[in-house]
Design a protein around this motif. Structure first.
Motif, PDB file in Angstrom:
ATOM      1  N   ALA A  76       0.816  -1.213   0.000  1.00 25.43           N
ATOM      2  CA  ALA A  76       0.000   0.000   0.000  1.00 25.43           C
ATOM      3  C   ALA A  76       0.850   1.264   0.000  1.00 25.43           C
ATOM      4  N   VAL A  77       1.898   1.271   0.835  1.00 24.83           N
ATOM      5  CA  VAL A  77       2.715   2.476   0.975  1.00 24.83           C
ATOM      6  C   VAL A  77       3.541   2.735  -0.284  1.00 24.83           C
ATOM      7  N   GLY A  78       4.141   1.693  -0.861  1.00 21.63           N
ATOM      8  CA  GLY A  78       5.037   1.886  -1.996  1.00 21.63           C
ATOM      9  C   GLY A  78       4.410   2.597  -3.178  1.00 21.63           C
ATOM     10  N   PRO A  79       3.350   2.070  -3.794  1.00 23.53           N
ATOM     11  CA  PRO A  79       2.768   2.746  -4.957  1.00 23.53           C
ATOM     12  C   PRO A  79       2.183   4.117  -4.635  1.00 23.53           C
ATOM     13  N   VAL A  80       1.500   4.226  -3.485  1.00 26.66           N
ATOM     14  CA  VAL A  80       0.874   5.513  -3.153  1.00 26.66           C
ATOM     15  C   VAL A  80       1.919   6.596  -2.949  1.00 26.66           C
ATOM     16  N   LEU A  81       2.923   6.310  -2.145  1.00 23.91           N
ATOM     17  CA  LEU A  81       3.957   7.307  -1.890  1.00 23.91           C
ATOM     18  C   LEU A  81       4.767   7.599  -3.144  1.00 23.91           C
ATOM     19  N   GLY A  82       5.078   6.570  -3.929  1.00 19.77           N
ATOM     20  CA  GLY A  82       5.851   6.796  -5.149  1.00 19.77           C
ATOM     21  C   GLY A  82       5.127   7.689  -6.144  1.00 19.77           C
ATOM     22  N   LEU A  83       3.850   7.442  -6.338  1.00 18.19           N
ATOM     23  CA  LEU A  83       3.081   8.271  -7.274  1.00 18.19           C
ATOM     24  C   LEU A  83       2.920   9.697  -6.762  1.00 18.19           C
ATOM     25  N   LEU A  84       2.651   9.844  -5.464  1.00 15.71           N
ATOM     26  CA  LEU A  84       2.517  11.196  -4.913  1.00 15.71           C
ATOM     27  C   LEU A  84       3.821  11.968  -5.023  1.00 15.71           C
ATOM     28  N   TRP A  85       4.923  11.320  -4.720  1.00 20.62           N
ATOM     29  CA  TRP A  85       6.218  11.998  -4.806  1.00 20.62           C
ATOM     30  C   TRP A  85       6.530  12.401  -6.238  1.00 20.62           C
ATOM     31  N   GLY A 131       8.946   0.665   6.052  1.00 20.12           N
ATOM     32  CA  GLY A 131      10.295   0.898   5.540  1.00 20.12           C
ATOM     33  C   GLY A 131      10.497   0.319   4.149  1.00 20.12           C
ATOM     34  N   LEU A 132       9.997  -0.901   3.940  1.00 15.60           N
ATOM     35  CA  LEU A 132      10.100  -1.504   2.613  1.00 15.60           C
ATOM     36  C   LEU A 132       9.283  -0.721   1.590  1.00 15.60           C
ATOM     37  N   GLY A 133       8.109  -0.235   1.996  1.00 13.66           N
ATOM     38  CA  GLY A 133       7.306   0.583   1.098  1.00 13.66           C
ATOM     39  C   GLY A 133       8.004   1.880   0.710  1.00 13.66           C
ATOM     40  N   ALA A 134       8.775   2.459   1.645  1.00 10.34           N
ATOM     41  CA  ALA A 134       9.528   3.675   1.322  1.00 10.34           C
ATOM     42  C   ALA A 134      10.565   3.407   0.240  1.00 10.34           C
ATOM     43  N   VAL A 135      11.255   2.265   0.343  1.00 12.89           N
ATOM     44  CA  VAL A 135      12.244   1.917  -0.688  1.00 12.89           C
ATOM     45  C   VAL A 135      11.554   1.696  -2.036  1.00 12.89           C
ATOM     46  N   LEU A 136      10.413   1.011  -2.019  1.00 10.77           N
ATOM     47  CA  LEU A 136       9.672   0.793  -3.270  1.00 10.77           C
ATOM     48  C   LEU A 136       9.204   2.120  -3.867  1.00 10.77           C
ATOM     49  N   ALA A 137       8.748   3.029  -3.000  1.00 10.55           N
ATOM     50  CA  ALA A 137       8.304   4.336  -3.489  1.00 10.55           C
ATOM     51  C   ALA A 137       9.460   5.119  -4.107  1.00 10.55           C
ATOM     52  N   TRP A 138      10.613   5.069  -3.493  1.00 10.82           N
ATOM     53  CA  TRP A 138      11.792   5.748  -4.020  1.00 10.82           C
ATOM     54  C   TRP A 138      12.141   5.228  -5.412  1.00 10.82           C
ATOM     55  N   ARG A 139      12.199   3.899  -5.549  1.00 12.44           N
ATOM     56  CA  ARG A 139      12.548   3.333  -6.847  1.00 12.44           C
ATOM     57  C   ARG A 139      11.455   3.576  -7.881  1.00 12.44           C
TER      58      ARG A 139
END
Length: 209
Positions: free
Chosen positions: A53-62, A130-138
């Motif tokens: 949930a965190v990875g795609p949402v944060l990545g797209l928002l960023w 934490g893993l979602g943050a890395v996915l969002a970054w990439r």
């Protein structure tokens, strides 16, 4: 009226290990051994769900909201349009703030779904954030054009053109934002609305009269 006999034998313990004093064996499910396999499985499920949930949402928002660094085309080179601009660190700050917000939402969501979460699920929440943050970054950097595309665009536009640099995360410390926000929200929710331990009743003193 005579009270209870102080010299009488104590009453037998209640079924299920309840003590009658609100002790360790008085709550629902008390006395039952902890199933560590089930706890670890629940923590792994929470970790996977939070990361997904965190990875795609944060990545797209960023990728959508972060400010871009402007580059000036000069011959075969690219220069910062404004060398004193703060846009480079603004992208990192945007990731941190968005990560805190997404992490807060994740922590509240896990609390609402698992009000009686244990240590393994709380650890799964932190690791998943934490893993979602890395996915969002990439993901955020993957959605941006690569350096070869930027150079090709600069050659097509020619000298004096201004283009956006690809999004990059320079301060890797910003990756802690989602995990910090998730744990903060979860701990606050547990402190305010989490399940309470049973209240201990004071022992009844014998009446001698």
């Amino acid at each position: 009226m005579r009270g209870p006999d102080p010299w009488a034998a104590p009453p037998p313990p209640a079924p299920g290990g309840a003590t009658g004093l609100g002790g360790a064996g008085s709550g629902p499910g008390a006395g039952r051994p902890v199933s560590w396999g089930r706890e670890i499985l629940a923590g792994a499920v929470v970790m996977a769900a939070v990361a997904a949930a965190v990875g795609p949402v944060l990545g797209l928002l960023w990728e959508r909201l972060a400010p871009r660094v402007r580059l000036l085309v000069g011959g075969d080179a690219l220069y910062l349009e404004n060398p004193e601009s703060q846009q480079a660190i603004a992208g990192d700050g945007t990731f941190l703030l968005l990560g805190l917000g997404v992490g807060l939402a994740a922590g509240v969501g896990v609390f609402l779904l698992r009000r009686r979460s244990g240590v393994a699920e709380t650890a799964g929440l932190a690791l998943g954030a934490g893993l979602g943050a890395v996915l969002a970054w990439r993901l955020g950097e993957l959605l941006e054009p690569d350096r070869d595309e930027i150079r090709e665009l600069a050659r097509r536009l020619g000298d004096g053109a201004v283009i956006d640099a690809p999004l990059e995360l320079n301060a890797l410390g910003a990756l802690i934002g989602p995990a910090f926000g998730a744990l903060l929200a979860h701990f606050l929710c547990m402190a305010l609305w989490g399940p309470r331990d049973p209240v201990r009743r004071p022992p009844v003193f014998p009446r001698w009269g």
